[in-house]
Design a protein around this motif. Sequence first.
Motif, PDB file in Angstrom:
ATOM      1  N   LEU A  94      45.761  91.948  60.842  1.00 31.52           N
ATOM      2  CA  LEU A  94      45.694  90.996  59.735  1.00 31.52           C
ATOM      3  C   LEU A  94      45.142  91.615  58.459  1.00 31.52           C
ATOM      4  N   ASN A  95      44.764  92.875  58.529  1.00 26.65           N
ATOM      5  CA  ASN A  95      44.285  93.600  57.354  1.00 26.65           C
ATOM      6  C   ASN A  95      45.340  94.628  56.966  1.00 26.65           C
ATOM      7  N   PRO A  96      46.034  94.446  55.837  1.00 27.71           N
ATOM      8  CA  PRO A  96      47.108  95.366  55.453  1.00 27.71           C
ATOM      9  C   PRO A  96      46.673  96.829  55.415  1.00 27.71           C
ATOM     10  N   LYS A  97      45.409  97.069  55.108  1.00 24.60           N
ATOM     11  CA  LYS A  97      44.921  98.447  55.013  1.00 24.60           C
ATOM     12  C   LYS A  97      44.883  99.134  56.379  1.00 24.60           C
ATOM     13  N   MET A  98      44.888  98.343  57.438  1.00 24.69           N
ATOM     14  CA  MET A  98      44.858  98.903  58.791  1.00 24.69           C
ATOM     15  C   MET A  98      46.238  98.939  59.443  1.00 24.69           C
ATOM     16  N   ASP A  99      47.250  98.478  58.719  1.00 24.91           N
ATOM     17  CA  ASP A  99      48.613  98.462  59.267  1.00 24.91           C
ATOM     18  C   ASP A  99      49.260  99.816  59.021  1.00 24.91           C
TER      19      ASP A  99
ATOM     20  N   ILE B 185      40.793 100.249  69.941  1.00 21.26           N
ATOM     21  CA  ILE B 185      40.268 100.057  68.590  1.00 21.26           C
ATOM     22  C   ILE B 185      39.471  98.758  68.501  1.00 21.26           C
ATOM     23  N   ARG B 186      39.985  97.709  69.131  1.00 15.82           N
ATOM     24  CA  ARG B 186      39.277  96.427  69.077  1.00 15.82           C
ATOM     25  C   ARG B 186      37.965  96.487  69.870  1.00 15.82           C
TER      26      ARG B 186
ATOM     27  N   GLU C  58      44.038  92.105  72.903  1.00 16.93           N
ATOM     28  CA  GLU C  58      45.117  93.112  72.890  1.00 16.93           C
ATOM     29  C   GLU C  58      46.355  92.664  72.119  1.00 16.93           C
ATOM     30  N   ARG C  59      46.605  91.355  72.091  1.00 23.12           N
ATOM     31  CA  ARG C  59      47.818  90.858  71.437  1.00 23.12           C
ATOM     32  C   ARG C  59      47.539  90.318  70.042  1.00 23.12           C
TER      33      ARG C  59
ATOM     34  N   LEU D 120      48.399 100.029  66.028  1.00 21.04           N
ATOM     35  CA  LEU D 120      48.935  99.065  66.992  1.00 21.04           C
ATOM     36  C   LEU D 120      49.055  99.684  68.373  1.00 21.04           C
ATOM     37  N   GLU D 121      49.420 100.969  68.416  1.00 19.70           N
ATOM     38  CA  GLU D 121      49.590 101.650  69.707  1.00 19.70           C
ATOM     39  C   GLU D 121      48.274 101.770  70.472  1.00 19.70           C
TER      40      GLU D 121
END
Length: 283
Positions: A42-47, A58-59, A37-38, A52-53
Motif C-alpha cells: 500500500l506504499n508506492p515507495k515499496m512497490d 519483510i512483514r 502474507e496476502r 512482493l516475492e
Amino acid sequence: MHVHAHPDDESSKGAATTAKYVAEGVDVHVVTCTGGERGSILNPKMDRPGILENIHEIRRQEMERARDILGVTQDWLGFVDSGWPEGDPLPPLPDGCFGLMPVEEAAEPLVRLIRSFRPHVVTTYDERGGYPHPDHVKCHEVSVEAFHAAGDPTRYPDAGEPWQPLKLYYHHSFNRPRMQALHEAMVEHGLDSPWGERLETWKPEPEWDARITTRVPCADYFGVRDQALLAHATQIDPDGHWFAIPRELQEKVWPTEDYELVVSHVETQVPEDDLFAGITHTC
C-alpha cells in the motif's frame, strides 16, 4: 494483551494506548493471528522488485521494528492470511487460510498464550471485525472464545493452567464522531481533509457509537504510534491519509483512543478513562 489479525494492526489500532501503558510499567503483549502474507503493498515507495516475492519475511521484520518501538512482546499464532476478497460475487477464501479455520481449533493457541502470559485485560475487534475483512472477523470470534475458555479448567485441558482475564474490550477508535470532528477541524483551518468523501457515504449509527464506554487519554503517545505505523513500510504510505491530519490537531480535537467494555469480572463504572479501571484495587 492485544489480539490482532495482521502485522500493522497493532500500530493502527490502540497503539498510543499501548505506548502509554508501557511507559507506565505495564507488561503489554501483542498476539498476531496471521503473517499478513496476502496483504497488498500500500506504499508506492515499496512497490519495487523483490518486495512482493519476500513479503512474508519483510512483514515479519516490519513487525519486529514496530514492537520494539512500542515496547511490547509479541507472538504469532501462525495462521495464514486470508487476503481481501474482491469481485461480484466474492470469490471463495483460499484453502487453509485463517478465515476458514474452525473457531475452537484456532482459539487453542490463543488460550495457551493467555494462560501463559496471564493478562488482566484483553482487547480485540468487535463482531464486525472493525471492518469486514475475514481475518478481522475471525480474530473477533477466536478472541472471544479464548477469553471465556481460558479460565475454564474443562476447556482446552492441555493448554496450560487456567487463567481468567478480568476485562474484555473491543476497539472503537475508527468511529464516525471522531472522524467528523477531525474533518471539521481540518476544514476550519483551511486544510484538505482526507475524510470528506468517506463521511459522505458513512451512514451515522448513533446506537453503534453509543457502545463506546472507555476513552483512554493518550495524546502524548501519538508520536510513538506514528513511528510504529511507519515501521510497517509496505502497508503505510508516509504521504497517505494516515498522516494527512497534523498531530497537533489530533491531540487537541480527539486526544483519546476509544473502546467498548464488553465483559468485566471486576466492579467498574462507565464511562471509564482507563482499561484497568476496577482492577488496581482488587488484585
